[in-house]
Design a protein around this motif. Sequence first.
Motif, PDB file in Angstrom:
ATOM      1  N   THR A 137       0.834  -1.206   0.000  1.00 30.28           N
ATOM      2  CA  THR A 137       0.000   0.000   0.000  1.00 30.28           C
ATOM      3  C   THR A 137       0.867   1.254   0.000  1.00 30.28           C
ATOM      4  O   THR A 137       0.636   2.193  -0.785  1.00 30.28           O
ATOM      5  N   ARG A 144       3.107   6.372  -6.916  1.00 32.29           N
ATOM      6  CA  ARG A 144       2.155   7.192  -7.670  1.00 32.29           C
ATOM      7  C   ARG A 144       2.453   8.684  -7.477  1.00 32.29           C
ATOM      8  O   ARG A 144       2.308   9.491  -8.400  1.00 32.29           O
ATOM      9  N   MET A 227      -3.454  -8.151 -11.662  1.00 31.93           N
ATOM     10  CA  MET A 227      -4.297  -6.963 -11.612  1.00 31.93           C
ATOM     11  C   MET A 227      -3.916  -5.955 -12.690  1.00 31.93           C
ATOM     12  O   MET A 227      -4.768  -5.210 -13.180  1.00 31.93           O
ATOM     13  N   PHE A 232      -5.891  -2.515 -13.575  1.00 35.07           N
ATOM     14  CA  PHE A 232      -5.696  -1.755 -12.340  1.00 35.07           C
ATOM     15  C   PHE A 232      -4.311  -1.118 -12.337  1.00 35.07           C
ATOM     16  O   PHE A 232      -3.348  -1.701 -12.840  1.00 35.07           O
ATOM     17  N   ASN A 233      -4.207   0.086 -11.743  1.00 40.12           N
ATOM     18  CA  ASN A 233      -2.894   0.737 -11.659  1.00 40.12           C
ATOM     19  C   ASN A 233      -2.162   0.291 -10.400  1.00 40.12           C
ATOM     20  O   ASN A 233      -2.698  -0.473  -9.589  1.00 40.12           O
ATOM     21  N   ALA A 236      -3.948   0.779  -7.006  1.00 38.46           N
ATOM     22  CA  ALA A 236      -4.978  -0.216  -6.708  1.00 38.46           C
ATOM     23  C   ALA A 236      -4.355  -1.529  -6.243  1.00 38.46           C
ATOM     24  O   ALA A 236      -4.882  -2.191  -5.341  1.00 38.46           O
ATOM     25  N   LEU A 239      -3.269  -0.927  -2.641  1.00 33.96           N
ATOM     26  CA  LEU A 239      -4.409  -0.834  -1.725  1.00 33.96           C
ATOM     27  C   LEU A 239      -5.076  -2.187  -1.498  1.00 33.96           C
ATOM     28  O   LEU A 239      -5.650  -2.428  -0.431  1.00 33.96           O
ATOM     29  N   SER A 240      -5.005  -3.069  -2.496  1.00 31.23           N
ATOM     30  CA  SER A 240      -5.630  -4.386  -2.340  1.00 31.23           C
ATOM     31  C   SER A 240      -4.996  -5.165  -1.191  1.00 31.23           C
ATOM     32  O   SER A 240      -5.660  -5.983  -0.546  1.00 31.23           O
ATOM     33  N   LEU A 289     -12.488  -6.440  -7.714  1.00 29.04           N
ATOM     34  CA  LEU A 289     -11.653  -5.960  -6.627  1.00 29.04           C
ATOM     35  C   LEU A 289     -12.201  -6.356  -5.277  1.00 29.04           C
ATOM     36  O   LEU A 289     -11.439  -6.722  -4.375  1.00 29.04           O
ATOM     37  N   CYS A 290     -13.519  -6.337  -5.112  1.00 22.30           N
ATOM     38  CA  CYS A 290     -14.107  -6.729  -3.826  1.00 22.30           C
ATOM     39  C   CYS A 290     -13.837  -8.199  -3.534  1.00 22.30           C
ATOM     40  O   CYS A 290     -13.583  -8.591  -2.383  1.00 22.30           O
TER      41      CYS A 290
END
Length: 298
Positions: A137, A144, A227, A232-233, A236, A239-240, A289-290
């Motif tokens: 994360t 970024r 991902m 997804f960047n 993401a 954060l996952s 993602l969920c």
Amino acid sequence: LSYSIDSTLLTIVTPIFPHLKNELGVSELQIGSMFAMKPAVQLLADPLIAPLVNRGHNWLIIFGLLVEVATSVSLAFSTSFLAFLLLRGLQGAGSAMIMTTGMSWVARVHAHDDQARGTALSLVMMGVAGGTCIGPTLGGLLFRAGGLHLTFFTMAVLAFSVLGLDVLALTCSKFETRTVTSRGEETDEKMAFAALLGDPYMWIVYGSIMAGNGAIGMLEPTLGLYMERLGFNEMAVGLSFLALTGPLLLFSPIAATLGNRFGRSGVIFAGLILLGGGYALISASGGKLCGIFLALAG
């Protein structure tokens, strides 16, 4: 804190290395080797570091953190696959010094209290788990915001700050350097090491730790590349991994209490079942993602 910094350095590259695949012109196998280089060198260095730690050379944790500070600064300016690979290997050597010395401290402080030692080790693993899960994360957010420079300069500053705390702890510590005074003592050390390798119960422990760390280790290159293909960047991806952080930090002290009350074998077995279930759920998430979040939490 030393364990947290080391574990963060291990996983902070999780959202970054897949992004660098095209920039460096490397294959997915080479990306995986960059991830694996640090723990592979640590695996080889640990048995070499252990005899020094047994003799009381606690300064090794300071040297390990210095290595990680230097390599973090160097990674900020790296532009080739070979440089990344070499620096990750050096970080593995630093990790061996930090991890081995830290475990030795815990064992010495709680040498005569099994329950206190179990609780202390659970807190240590909280540091490892926190660093491992926060790393992706943090890496996604920093990369970024400011690219490689901001990411690895931040890690260098954090590692240097913890280094200062370790110097203070060593200064106040009562541990003394012990030297081997006879060939008999050296032989006893080797026999004790051989006895540990031959203990079947310890092999169960080794295998369980390998499964737990391997579960996260295999996700580092795989989930990022997976991902990325889904669009997804790097933020993401980072954060996952937050889905791992909460359950790990919350359950580590609970696991120690359950292990002391109901037996550690049952807790280990339950953990291995949950690991397998989480991996199965990632495959069944369908790229949502969920679904990936729920699977990582498991």
